[in-house]
Scaffold this active site. Sequence first.
Site, short mmCIF file in Angstrom:
data_model
loop_
_atom_site.label_atom_id
_atom_site.label_comp_id
_atom_site.label_asym_id
_atom_site.label_seq_id
_atom_site.Cartn_x
_atom_site.Cartn_y
_atom_site.Cartn_z
N ASP A 196 0.87 -1.18 0.00
CA ASP A 196 0.00 0.00 0.00
C ASP A 196 0.91 1.23 0.00
O ASP A 196 2.13 1.11 0.23
CB ASP A 196 -0.88 -0.05 1.25
CG ASP A 196 -1.72 1.20 1.43
OD1 ASP A 196 -2.28 1.68 0.42
OD2 ASP A 196 -1.81 1.69 2.56
N LEU A 197 0.35 2.42 -0.23
CA LEU A 197 1.13 3.64 -0.19
C LEU A 197 0.94 4.40 1.13
O LEU A 197 1.87 4.49 1.93
CB LEU A 197 0.73 4.56 -1.36
CG LEU A 197 1.18 4.12 -2.76
CD1 LEU A 197 0.62 5.08 -3.82
CD2 LEU A 197 2.70 4.04 -2.85
N ASP A 198 -0.26 4.95 1.36
CA ASP A 198 -0.51 5.80 2.52
C ASP A 198 -0.33 5.04 3.84
O ASP A 198 -0.92 3.98 4.05
CB ASP A 198 -1.93 6.36 2.47
CG ASP A 198 -2.14 7.29 1.29
OD1 ASP A 198 -1.15 7.71 0.67
OD2 ASP A 198 -3.31 7.61 0.99
N SER A 258 -3.05 0.82 -4.07
CA SER A 258 -3.53 1.95 -3.28
C SER A 258 -4.95 2.30 -3.69
O SER A 258 -5.29 2.27 -4.88
CB SER A 258 -2.63 3.17 -3.51
OG SER A 258 -3.18 4.32 -2.90
N ASP A 277 -1.71 -0.88 5.96
CA ASP A 277 -1.92 -0.37 7.32
C ASP A 277 -3.38 -0.45 7.77
O ASP A 277 -3.67 -0.16 8.93
CB ASP A 277 -1.47 1.09 7.39
CG ASP A 277 -2.38 2.02 6.61
OD1 ASP A 277 -3.00 2.91 7.22
OD2 ASP A 277 -2.49 1.86 5.39
#
Length: 204
Positions: free
Chosen positions: A49-51, A107, A161
């Site tokens: 994932d990114l964020d 994402s 996350d």
Amino acid sequence: MQFFLCFLFTLVFSASKLFETDAQFCPRKNPDGESTMTEETKPGLIVFDLDYTLWPFWVDTHVSPPFTLKSNGKVFDSTGDQVKYYPEVPAVLQQLHNEGYKLGIASRTGSIEDGKELMKLFDWKKYFEFSEIYPGKKTNHFSRFHEKSKLPYSEMLFFDDEHRNIVDVSKLGVTCILVENGVTKKVLQEGLEAFAKNKRKGNC
């Protein structure tokens, strides 16, 4: 005497089988004490994932485009604030690249172009063979990975996350790791070992 020799032979044979079992089911260690994966227990695709996984913000709300890459290699947004990633991420990505892993991004941000732009400015695009950045359930992203890579879900490892994403994607058969404070070398190692454990269970 004959009884003693038979007993000794049985003892040695049993010990050899025990060590053989340990070698089969325990992760190998390199000279630094870190686990290393065999080819049979390495994931075919590792997805991030990114964020709040690779960087500590939501790209659609916490930073303000356009972004600028300065001569010192640092990235700033339109307000003059530096846009930072988690400290160990570049080393993690470089390590995985050096070891020949295929990498992907999943994402669900609505700021698609901003996410892609930051990956470019951070010089990360070279690491990722697959990239799915758009809103929606992460199962949609993984369906595309499955289609493009031709890999079964059981050959994939995912770092994210958000608990809801972990729950959804794990139902596909993907090994999922909940990231609490960004990706680090330790988190990566834990993920690789979890994948290897699941792979061995599946082969039993």
